[in-house]
Design an enzyme around this catalytic site. Sequence first.
Site, short mmCIF file in Angstrom:
data_model
loop_
_atom_site.label_atom_id
_atom_site.label_comp_id
_atom_site.label_asym_id
_atom_site.label_seq_id
_atom_site.Cartn_x
_atom_site.Cartn_y
_atom_site.Cartn_z
N ASP A 82 127.60 67.99 95.03
CA ASP A 82 126.33 67.35 95.38
C ASP A 82 125.48 67.09 94.14
O ASP A 82 125.16 68.00 93.38
CB ASP A 82 125.57 68.23 96.36
CG ASP A 82 126.39 68.52 97.62
OD1 ASP A 82 126.95 67.57 98.17
OD2 ASP A 82 126.48 69.70 98.01
N ASP A 111 131.23 69.40 90.00
CA ASP A 111 130.31 69.81 91.05
C ASP A 111 130.27 68.69 92.09
O ASP A 111 130.54 67.52 91.78
CB ASP A 111 128.93 70.04 90.43
CG ASP A 111 127.88 70.34 91.48
OD1 ASP A 111 128.07 71.28 92.26
OD2 ASP A 111 126.88 69.59 91.52
#
Length: 559
Positions: A44, A42
């Site tokens: 952020d 992922d």
Amino acid sequence: MRQDQEDPDQRRSAPVYAGAGRAGSGPVEGTRPVLYDAVLLDRDGTLIEDVPYNGDPEKVRPVPGARAALDRLRAAGLRLAVVTNQSGLARGYFSEEQMRAVHARIEELLGRFDAWLVCPHDDADGCDCRKPAPGLVHAAARELDTSASRCVLVGDIGRDVAAAMAAGAAGVLVPTPVTRPEEIAAAGWLANDLPAAVDEILRRQQAVHAVSVPAGERVGTTLVVRSDSAGDVLVTGPAIRAVAAGAQRVVLLCGPRGRAAADLLPGVDEIIEHPLPWIDPAPAPVDPDAMRTLTARLAAVGADEAVVFTSFHQSALPLALLLRMAGIRRIAAISDDYPGALLDVRHRVPVGVPEPERALSLAAAAGHRLPVNDEPVLRLRQDALPSRPADLGDPGYVVLHPGSDASSRACPPELAARIAGSLTAAGHRVLITGGPDERDVTARVAAAGGTDLGGRTDLPGLAAIVADAGAVVVGNTGPAHLAAAAGVPVVSLFAPTVPFGQWGPYRVPTVRLGDAGAPCRDTRAASCPVPGHPCLSGIDPAEVVEAVRVLAGGGGGGR
């Protein structure tokens, strides 16, 4: 069947995924790691600090230790991809050009990634790619020329882990201040930060690589042991295949509860069935004559070595003593307790490792590894399965299995009935399965919708039915592992009495439902210790219908 299962001689499994000749950081065919080809990350909150809707490269700040951790993955031959929801595109908060500039800055700071997979939609768009839907994970696997089951996804919130699980990948949750407590409770694999996640990925990868064994130590016959229930035997299957890959003959010692499953495992040449009173949950008193008989039978095997597989809460040492008395000269087992002279290979495994990998790591410590063309997935001998009854119609139905040998892990009958009714109303054909002692329950559930198969199948017959299902709705019990062995998606109604990370369906698309933080968590209780069975009774049947849809390829909302 969802995937090719095995070689004609049943001793090794046929290749499932051909791998890739793709240029990049990945290993070449024949040397690639057993567990993972790729790590998906992922963006952020996982790779960089979470700046909401960031379109400014100057605001990119890597999380501590990110570059060194990623370089370790690259050095290990793992491909890297970013899988990220960017609803700011749909909302007009930044442009694609600004997003690409942010990604260029991330690569400037953290090194090159082999692929970037972006969902540009908002939740209201109903796409198939926005996490927790599995679309980005599947797309990343295709881009990297691998399969989702050979990927591990690292993220900071529950939707990251849910997307990984729904695709059949492993999911690691690295909590941050925005991670909800219920997301932490539901995660099967937790790490304190990104470097710690990488440490464990690489440790697990290395743990299933066979160690060097001195010349002459590995010879013709190996005795393997798994004396427990059918599900326990099934999850040990990959490790037994690893032993079979290097042994001329494999003899399996199992208990009566696991015998039917033992008959289904590839790689087993002979089975000895005998109860072990230090393993069985309701044991009879220790009978000295029975122990002498067992010791003599084990001596007659003429094994050159023994590998004793146990669950994390069991001891291998009582049997190791009998094996020494039977004259077996090399014994390997997992043991936290001091084994004295009982073990030649004393293996240790951290808490939280999936049971199939735990067993594979013991096989590797004893010198055995799956061949390159075999995946570390559960498998069954297809020649041991009967034909599926013709009156069940075409494949693609949903199997609902409400029962379990441990009542704490069974789906409450009233909930199962509502699930059956909801699935039927949604247009699914539903088959209700259960053992002979569960006929009253299956009849009650089937009355709400579906076909009652309670008591009509033995374990091989149930496996044949499960193999042609579109999805299986089941608790933490044997049929969940039958589904994993067939590559059939699982809606897991998982009571948290044991850790999901160790006992959840292995390397198969899964949606977990239920209260992971219920008071029964980690009690290992066989009977529900909490009135009202709250870990499962709060499931909304609509969640099950949605989970079946997601596993069939649809999207999903949620956080």
